[in-house]
Design a protein around this motif. Structure first.
Motif, short mmCIF file in Angstrom:
data_model
loop_
_atom_site.label_atom_id
_atom_site.label_comp_id
_atom_site.label_asym_id
_atom_site.label_seq_id
_atom_site.Cartn_x
_atom_site.Cartn_y
_atom_site.Cartn_z
N UNK A 186 0.84 -1.20 0.00
CA UNK A 186 0.00 0.00 0.00
C UNK A 186 0.87 1.25 0.00
N UNK A 187 1.91 1.24 0.81
CA UNK A 187 2.81 2.38 0.93
C UNK A 187 3.50 2.70 -0.40
N UNK A 188 3.94 1.65 -1.11
CA UNK A 188 4.64 1.87 -2.37
C UNK A 188 3.70 2.45 -3.43
N UNK A 189 2.48 1.92 -3.50
CA UNK A 189 1.51 2.47 -4.44
C UNK A 189 1.15 3.90 -4.06
N UNK A 190 1.08 4.17 -2.76
CA UNK A 190 0.76 5.52 -2.30
C UNK A 190 1.84 6.51 -2.72
N UNK A 191 3.11 6.11 -2.66
CA UNK A 191 4.20 6.99 -3.08
C UNK A 191 4.05 7.40 -4.55
N UNK A 192 3.76 6.43 -5.42
CA UNK A 192 3.59 6.73 -6.85
C UNK A 192 2.40 7.65 -7.09
#
Length: 635
Positions: free
Chosen positions: A591-597
């Motif tokens: 979730x965190x990685x998708x949120x960064x993008x």
């Protein structure tokens, strides 16, 4: 004053309606693709039902004798396959028997065939002048013994031996002695492993409440890690950069010190060894100059991308705020994961039945079946394989869109005086109401690339079977596989950003992918830094949550009653706790990685809108990124 790189300017004006966040006035996108996706799923079910109705998977799992007869199916009175000897050289001489012989003096009925014209006999009573023994502790000794017999008796091709055996998988007879040896080797029958397995199960039973609690411990540690990133993420990045410069400087200093050592050695001696010392000194001097050049380049690059690093840190901090404000999004990846599991269980079972539609028979060379397909059946198998890849890619696309859309809605509701409202259900509604076609389109492209990669792997296998270890062919196919694998990763990255564009603008897939590519191209360094820094924090986060949970659980196991007294060993419960914690960490970090993008894409749009509208867009920006707009307005 903040200077905006010309390379990072948007190619065309941004729709001013995006100042208030993702467009609410939405329409269905890529409807034809949605219909094709539904039709393809219906056709997959049709193929699966055809396999369930007409397929014969039991023939795939059957064992075949030398005539190609399936024991039990073709010869119901002889359900078990008997090997003359457990060695690959004798796999083409098999026979179906009514039961497995208990010992060398037993008698069994068999169905003779072209290679076995008489039922098994006791090899140990054959009078042959040989020192070989019939020893089941070694397949080589068994082969030597039988080879000696068959070279000394008439009709050797018909000769097979009796030995004590037991049925395995209800398909074939396997030497009892070999099974005993296997058990003794693996110690499953010994007190060592049996007691150990019992001890492990007992320890897991004693520690079950701590194991259950490890899920919540890991969840809490995940939240703590988000808080750490929120306040100390920047410090971690700057410390990493500092350690990088210290490391390469120390390396350069060590290289120069070694250069002086060899230079001094070459000056003190005129022997043959001094020539080597002189060469080493010169080589190290050149290496030192290269390292100094690299340090200079790194310092220059650091000052050039200083602001971009700060922005990447701001994006990372903003992503942690999103995760903090959206606990409900944690349920999305597990639900998608369960759907993927159900999909692949159904797919694997269905494939077995569909393959059972082919012409299944034994060729006599091995005890296994060979399957040949007509064109229709072959196409059905290929289509079902591709359909499985497409449905998997679609579920992953749905996961990415829901999270990305939720981030976009949240981003534009973070300004002063604005109240945040939940957006997960709105994201899910938009996905199913408007954009299933676009998700199907993007996942179709990814599935095509994955299918091509799968076919290349099959081609590599076929080429190896036909031409052996042909270096040239292998090199060409390996290069093609590498290129397709790289292209697959590019498509995955582009699709992910295209879904974010769809969430923002409600465009169809192709225009959204075009916008995503232009945005990535114009902001390559930003995307690279956010992706790189995000990946580092993701990796550290998984390790932090996993090992911190294990440490916490381990301390309980060794210091707290009743675990301190009752546990035989805390190792196995700790390993289980680590696995659970690591899975929770993967949930957090995905979730965190998708949120960064998604945050970076929203920021790029917001930045351009801010310039287009005289600095009025910053009112929607999260606090962790607002300084960038303030500096733009002050300029």
């Amino acid at each position: 004053m903040k200077v905006q790189d010309a390379s990072e300017k948007q190619a065309k004006p941004i729709d001013s309606r995006l100042m208030n966040g993702p467009l609410q006035d939405r329409h269905c996108t890529d409807i034809i693709c949605c219909l094709l996706f539904i039709a393809s799923f219906i056709f997959m079910w049709y193929i699966a039902i055809t396999g369930y109705t007409l397929g014969k998977p039991e023939r795939i799992l059957a064992a075949y004798d030398s005539d190609g007869n399936a024991c039990d199916l073709d010869l119901p009175d002889y359900p078990l396959l008997y090997f003359p000897i457990i060695h690959p050289d004798y796999y083409n001489k098999t026979v179906c028997v009514e039961r497995c012989p208990a010992n060398t003096s037993d008698t069994v009925k068999c169905q003779t065939n072209k290679n076995i014209t008489s039922c098994p006999r006791d090899c140990t009573k054959v009078s042959v002048n040989t020192s070989a023994t019939f020893d089941f502790t070694s397949i080589d000794s068994m082969k030597t013994y039988v080879d000696t017999i068959t070279s000394s008796v008439s009709n050797p091709e018909n000769w097979i031996c009796l030995y004590g055996s037991e049925p395995i998988f209800s398909r074939a007879c396997f030497p009892s002695t070999a099974l005993e040896i296997l058990n003794q080797t693996s110690n499953f029958s010994s007190s060592v492993d049996l007691n150990r397995l019992t001890s492990w199960l007992y320890d897991l039973s004693v520690a079950k409440y701590i194991i259950l609690a490890s899920f919540f411990i890991a969840f809490g540690l995940g939240l703590i890690y988000m808080v750490i990133l929120r306040f100390l993420g920047g410090l971690f990045v700057w410390l990493t950069i500092l350690l990088y410069f210290v490391g390469i400087s120390v390396l350069a200093g060590y290289t120069w010190d070694q250069h002086l050592y060899y230079l001094n050695d070459s000056q003190q001696s005129a022997s043959a060894g001094s020539t080597n010392a002189s060469d080493n000194a010169k080589a190290l001097e050149y290496i030192f100059y290269i390292e100094i050049a690299w340090i200079a380049f790194s310092i220059l690059a650091f000052f050039c991308i200083f602001n971009k690093i700060r922005l990447a840190i701001g994006v990372v901090k903003t992503a942690t705020l999103y995760v903090r404000d959206n606990f409900s999004v944690m349920i999305v990846p597990p639900v998608i994961g369960v759907c993927l599991g159900v999909l692949w269980v159904w797919w694997i079972v269905s494939v077995v039945f569909i393959v059972g539609l082919g012409d299944i028979k034994g060729d006599g060379s091995t005890p296994f079946a060979s399957v040949t397909f007509d064109n229709t059946t072959r196409n059905m198998v290929y289509y079902f394989m591709f359909g499985g890849l497409w449905k998997q890619a679609f579920l992953l696309a749905l996961n990415q869109f829901i999270i990305g859309c939720s981030v976009c809605i949240w981003y534009f509701n973070q300004g002063p005086g604005q109240s945040y409202t939940g957006n997960l259900f709105q994201s899910i509604y938009w996905a199913f109401r408007y954009h299933l076609g676009s998700l199907a389109f993007g996942s179709f492209i990814l599935a095509v690339v994955q299918f091509i990669r799968l076919m290349l792997e099959y081609a590599k296998y076929q080429a190896k079977q036909m031409s052996g270890d042909n270096k040239c062919t292998k090199c060409i196919l390996d290069c093609l596989s590498c290129l397709v694998a790289c292209f697959e990763r590019f498509i995955e990255f582009l699709n992910k950003n295209a879904y974010i564009q769809i969430a923002l603008t409600s465009k169809s897939f192709c225009p959204a992918a075009k916008d995503a590519f232009e945005s990535i191209w114009a902001n390559t360094m930003r995307y690279s830094l956010v992706s790189g820094i995000g990946s580092i924090f993701t990796f550290i986060g998984k390790l932090f949550v996993g090992f911190a949970t294990v440490l916490f659980s381990y301390e309980i196991f060794i210091n707290v009653e009743p675990y301190k007294t009752d546990l035989a060993s805390p190792i196995v419960p700790s390993i289980v706790c680590f696995i659970i914690a690591y899975m929770v960490a993967i949930l957090f970090m995905s979730i965190y990685q998708m949120a960064c993008d998604a945050v970076l894409t929203c920021f790029i749009y917001d930045e351009e809108l801010n310039k287009q509208n005289g600095g009025m867009s910053a009112q929607h920006c999260p606090e962790t990124l607002r300084e960038w707009f303030d500096s733009t307005q002050s300029s």
